[in-house]
Design a protein around this motif. Structure first.
Motif, PDB file in Angstrom:
ATOM      1  N   LYS A 195     -12.199   1.045   0.872  1.00 37.64           N
ATOM      2  CA  LYS A 195     -10.627   0.597   0.625  1.00 37.64           C
ATOM      3  C   LYS A 195     -10.033   1.035  -0.780  1.00 37.64           C
ATOM      4  O   LYS A 195      -8.796   0.756  -0.774  1.00 37.64           O
ATOM      5  N   LYS A 215      -1.691   2.563  -5.753  1.00 37.68           N
ATOM      6  CA  LYS A 215      -1.670   3.901  -6.432  1.00 37.68           C
ATOM      7  C   LYS A 215      -0.503   4.719  -5.876  1.00 37.68           C
ATOM      8  O   LYS A 215      -0.456   4.554  -4.398  1.00 37.68           O
ATOM      9  N   GLY A 265      -7.061   7.697   0.127  1.00 30.90           N
ATOM     10  CA  GLY A 265      -6.482   7.725   1.616  1.00 30.90           C
ATOM     11  C   GLY A 265      -7.576   8.071   2.457  1.00 30.90           C
ATOM     12  O   GLY A 265      -7.031   8.056   3.816  1.00 30.90           O
ATOM     13  N   ASP A 268     -10.504   3.563  -2.279  1.00 23.88           N
ATOM     14  CA  ASP A 268      -9.979   5.072  -2.393  1.00 23.88           C
ATOM     15  C   ASP A 268     -11.524   5.750  -3.345  1.00 23.88           C
ATOM     16  O   ASP A 268     -11.183   6.618  -4.072  1.00 23.88           O
ATOM     17  N   SER A 325       0.744  -1.058   0.023  1.00 23.90           N
ATOM     18  CA  SER A 325      -0.030  -0.075  -0.040  1.00 23.90           C
ATOM     19  C   SER A 325       1.092   1.243   0.102  1.00 23.90           C
ATOM     20  O   SER A 325       2.116   1.002   0.322  1.00 23.90           O
ATOM     21  N   SER A 326       0.208   2.341  -0.253  1.00 26.02           N
ATOM     22  CA  SER A 326       0.977   3.851  -0.408  1.00 26.02           C
ATOM     23  C   SER A 326       0.439   4.644   0.766  1.00 26.02           C
ATOM     24  O   SER A 326      -0.475   4.352   1.189  1.00 26.02           O
ATOM     25  N   GLU A 327       1.145   5.551   0.904  1.00 26.94           N
ATOM     26  CA  GLU A 327       0.896   6.647   2.062  1.00 26.94           C
ATOM     27  C   GLU A 327      -0.404   7.177   1.785  1.00 26.94           C
ATOM     28  O   GLU A 327      -1.155   7.593   2.891  1.00 26.94           O
ATOM     29  N   HIS A 328      -0.727   7.585   0.426  1.00 27.33           N
ATOM     30  CA  HIS A 328      -2.052   8.246   0.504  1.00 27.33           C
ATOM     31  C   HIS A 328      -3.130   7.777  -0.113  1.00 27.33           C
ATOM     32  O   HIS A 328      -4.056   8.354  -0.434  1.00 27.33           O
ATOM     33  N   TYR A 329      -3.159   6.511  -0.186  1.00 26.89           N
ATOM     34  CA  TYR A 329      -4.287   5.813  -0.863  1.00 26.89           C
ATOM     35  C   TYR A 329      -4.568   4.692   0.297  1.00 26.89           C
ATOM     36  O   TYR A 329      -3.796   4.054   0.862  1.00 26.89           O
ATOM     37  N   ASN A 330      -5.772   4.345   0.316  1.00 30.83           N
ATOM     38  CA  ASN A 330      -6.297   3.224   1.157  1.00 30.83           C
ATOM     39  C   ASN A 330      -6.222   1.877   0.073  1.00 30.83           C
ATOM     40  O   ASN A 330      -6.006   0.847   0.783  1.00 30.83           O
TER      41      ASN A 330
END
Lengths: 581, 253
Positions: B203, A545, B227, B205, A517-522
């Motif tokens: 989840k 993403k 996010g 986004d 996962s990345s910092e800015h996306y769920n």
């Protein structure tokens, strides 16, 4: 026959009489050469015994430890004792048959029997570990070992001295079976010798391998797995748990052998690790993985259980994954006897002196004149052996006894503390990984942060180990049985969008999963790690993403997995889908 | 037509609510960053203000119309908050299992006030106040289990409790939460309500809108929710807390 015996005996008597003047080598060489040539080791042995009796103190009462030491240290005596013992253990008739097996055999025998250091190493390695069997001195050495030894000796000039010689002798004394146990592959002793020689020369074995004794090597080269399985056992450690090489802790791989009935048939050690098993297979795997990595190991029988014993880097033997030594049986003796025996064996000089006293006593006792002195020597050897300092320590102590009948942490037990501490990120702020040719490549060891929580305790976060391959790159290991465990990386994405993430990873069980996962996306990418028998493999691409610029990317384990290692991450911008026509 | 039938069938098989991507969805939602919210685990919006609960059990207040978001501590908050919402002049918090899964309520005022215990709130991950009711996302985090929507009265009375839950036990005291048998979008993790509409962030986004108070709920994807881990809505505006600790806002109809 009688003439030749008499002739040999006379020659031996003359030669031994000349030892003081002409030196030991000459005496021994002439004696052995005649015996080999005549194919009569009976006479040779008798002559050696007669000569040795002449070296003993005049009175049996004079046979003391103080008197023994210089006697055994005398090169002539030592050589003669070794020759006598060599004939006794291999059998005069069998030795004669071997000598007559060809000129090469005779020459080979001549080399051995005129090399006291070689005979010493060979004979001492063949001495049983248990005190009772040492006292009996009734064991024998299979003459077939000489055939194996000679094959190696002839094939490799290096096998005449040093580590290679000891390895050759061990392979001769404890050859592998003709066929591997599960994989059913033919095993050849010469190949086995070459396998371990090559592995040592390329630095793939335990650090202290080259310093081990012949007896130690005999607990390695006898492995009933194919050479290919042994090579895999090392590569797997290198690509799955290289941290276990530190301190020779490869036995901890037993914790990764899933304790269950295996769903896959055992076609080799790879399948055993993949499928898991109960105490028998776990014991087998524990012995195997030690031996594959150049660590002496023996299977241990316990009441309704099987486990493993191995030689620690400090030279002491450990028992693990079961009860302690008090409940163990291995190498044909009980656990306490084994510990007593290997402790005695570790005092090399004293062990040698005791055995030489025993051999000398046995030789002397075969002659009418030396019967009484021989008995005194045997009694002295027995006393010295029994009096040798050999503390067996705590007989109930065992490594990871809680895992004898359970996986780590099962049954509510607190998990054994991992010997490897959780990874600490490299010192200094990590530099963001930038794209090169559009692809962001990150070495897994270059993590910025890690944390986690085990199902049953243990260290928090990933473990870190240096692989021998891949230019010594660090990998991270997500341990088994974690509630959560993650490693975080800093990347600098050239553009916002969807990226395909591909890991270079290794797993030893089926169905292992990681999440990216990345910092800015769920959005998280589920990464299915292929079952690779612990060797590097690329995972299928999964999408995450990223925003443009510097950000965190996290790789996390799913709950209660079986352990995955990661060497590298690769993030590649995913091409936009073709517009619909 | 055929394709939409297939999509419907797949959605049905997955047990997920039907989600219809809206055309030009990116243009419908434009998030604007308001500022950071350090250590905040939940937000709620009421009376033109933003309320936030921190991991160290503080209740904060901020004015979202200010040029820069500035948080002020106005009192204590319960520990272990895992969902927060507002509605009908009240603030709601659901506590995690480590804090007995309780439902706490207080007035949405700008000063310290007592948090009252109002029954259980097991596995709540989001709360949306709608009139006299509160709706919640329930995620028991069991493998294979879907997130569901449940509701109850926003504030209970002893009479109501006695009538609805005559035999409380096993930590299920207070008002029971009732299922509406309407699923949120797949992967729902945050929900709020404003202007008579419910908004859900997933989840994946995405931001969806729908009305689970009515049968045959249809969730429309109206934009991105990159996010987003917590949503709050008030007076035609959505506020979101992101996993990287930012509060962002966007207008909605």
């Amino acid at each position: 026959m009688r003439i030749s015996t008499m002739a040999t005996a006379s020659a031996a008597a003359v030669l031994i009489a000349c030892v003081a003047a002409a030196g030991p080598s000459a005496a021994a060489t002439a004696d052995v050469a005649a015996a080999i040539s005549a194919g009569d080791f009976v006479g040779c042995q008798a002559a050696l015994a007669e000569g040795l009796v002449g070296k003993l103190p005049a009175d049996a009462a004079g046979i003391t430890a103080a008197a023994l030491e210089p006697l055994v240290a005398d090169p002539a005596v030592r050589t003669a004792v070794d020759q006598w013992q060599f004939i006794a253990k291999l059998g005069a008739d069998k030795l004669a048959a071997f000598a007559k097996g060809g000129p090469g055999n005779a020459e080979f025998l001549g080399w051995i029997m005129n090399s006291p250091d070689v005979m010493d190493a060979f004979l001492l390695a063949a001495v049983p570990t248990g005190f009772a069997r040492r006292d009996e001195n009734a064991y024998g050495i299979d003459v077939a070992s000489l055939g194996i030894w000679r094959t190696i000796h002839d094939a490799d000039p290096d096998a005449k001295s040093g580590m290679c010689l000891r390895l050759a002798m061990a392979t001769a004394l404890a050859p592998p079976p003709a066929q591997s146990g599960y994989s059913k592959v033919a095993i050849d002793p010469l190949s086995r010798y070459r396998h371990f020689k090559a592995a040592e020369q390329s630095g793939k074995l335990a650090d202290n391998f080259k310093n081990l004794t012949v007896w130690d090597y005999s607990k390695i080269v006898c492995a009933d797995q194919s050479d290919a399985e042994l090579a895999w056992g090392r590569q797997m450690i290198d690509e799955f748990r290289p941290d276990l090489r530190e301190g020779g802790r490869v036995v901890e791989m037993v914790s990764s052998v899933w304790r269950r009935n295996s769903p896959v048939p055992y076609t080799g050690m790879q399948a055993m690790l993949q499928g898991g098993g109960k105490c028998g297979p776990r014991s087998t795997f524990g012995v195997f993985i030690n031996r594959a990595n150049g660590i002496p190991a023996i299977g241990v029988a316990q009441p309704a259980h099987a486990c493993v014993a191995w030689r620690g880097f400090d030279g002491t033997w450990q028992v693990g994954y079961g009860k302690g030594w008090g409940a163990s049986r291995l190498d044909g003796i009980t656990g306490p006897e084994f510990v007593e025996g290997v402790t005695a064996r570790s005092s090399v000089t004293f062990f040698s002196m005791v055995e030489h006293a025993r051999w000398l006593g046995s030789a002397a006792a075969t002659t009418p004149a030396g019967k009484e002195k021989g008995a005194a020597l045997l009694a002295l050897a027995q006393k010295m052996m029994r009096d040798s300092p050999a503390s067996v320590g705590d007989l109930s102590r065992s490594f990871r006894p809680e895992e004898s009948e359970a996986d780590p942490g099962a049954n509510g037990a607190t998990v054994a503390t991992e010997s490897t501490p959780a990874a600490q990120p490299p010192a200094g702020a990590p530099q963001p990984a930038k794209a090169v040719d559009g692809v962001i490549r990150v070495a897994a060891g270059d993590l910025a942060k890690t944390d986690g929580e085990g199902m049953w305790g243990g260290p928090r976060g990933v473990l870190r180990g240096r692989s021998r391959g891949q230019d010594g790159a660090f990998l991270v290991h997500f341990p088994q049985a974690q509630k959560t465990c993650w490693a975080e990386y800093i990347v600098d994405a050239p553009q916002k969008g969807v990226y395909e993430v591909v890991l270079t990873a290794s797993a030893v069980n089926d169905g292992q999963l990681l999440e990216a996962s990345s910092e800015h996306y769920n959005k998280t990418a589920l990464i299915r790690v292929p079952m690779s028998h612990g060797l590097w493999a690329a995972t299928p691409a999964a999408d995450i993403k990223l925003n443009e610029g510097v950000q965190k990317v996290r790789i996390a384990t799913m709950p209660n997995q079986r352990g995955v290692s990661v060497l590298a991450l690769q993030l590649r911008p995913k091409p936009a889908p073709e517009p619909a026509p | 037509m055929k394709i939409s039938r297939v999509v419907l069938a797949v959605a049905f098989l997955l047990g997920a609510a039907f989600v219809v991507p809206s055309a030009g969805r990116a243009a419908e939602v434009k998030w604007k960053p308001l500022g950071t919210a350090p250590n905040v685990v939940g937000i709620a919006a009421a009376n033109g203000k933003l309320f936030a609960v921190t991991a160290d059990a503080k209740l904060l207040l901020a004015d979202p119309s200010a040029a820069a978001l500035s948080w002020k501590e106005i009192g204590a908050a319960p520990g272990g908050v895992q969902a927060m919402g507002a509605g009908g002049g009240k603030l709601f918090c659901a506590l995690n299992a480590g804090n007995a899964g309780r439902f706490r309520v207080r007035d949405a005022v700008e000063s310290a006030a007592e948090w009252k215990d109002d029954g259980h709130a097991w596995c709540l991950t989001a709360i949306a106040g709608a009139g006299e009711k509160v709706y919640a996302l329930i995620d028991c985090k069991e493998p294979g289990a879907e997130v569901t929507i449940m509701f109850r009265s926003a504030v209970s009375t002893p009479e109501e409790i006695a009538k609805a839950n005559p035999n409380p036990g096993r930590g299920l005291d207070g008002l029971p939460w009732n299922g509406v048998d309407r699923r949120p979008p797949l992967g729902a993790l945050a929900m709020t309500a404003t202007g008579g509409k419910f908004y859900v962030a997933t989840k994946e986004d995405t931001l969806c809108v729908g009305d689970p108070t009515k049968p045959d709920v249809k969730w429309d994807v109206i934009g991105d929710a990159a996010g987003v881990i917590c949503l709050a809505g008030d007076a035609g505006k959505l506020f979101a807390l992101t996993k990287s600790g930012w509060v962002v806002s966007c207008p909605v109809n």
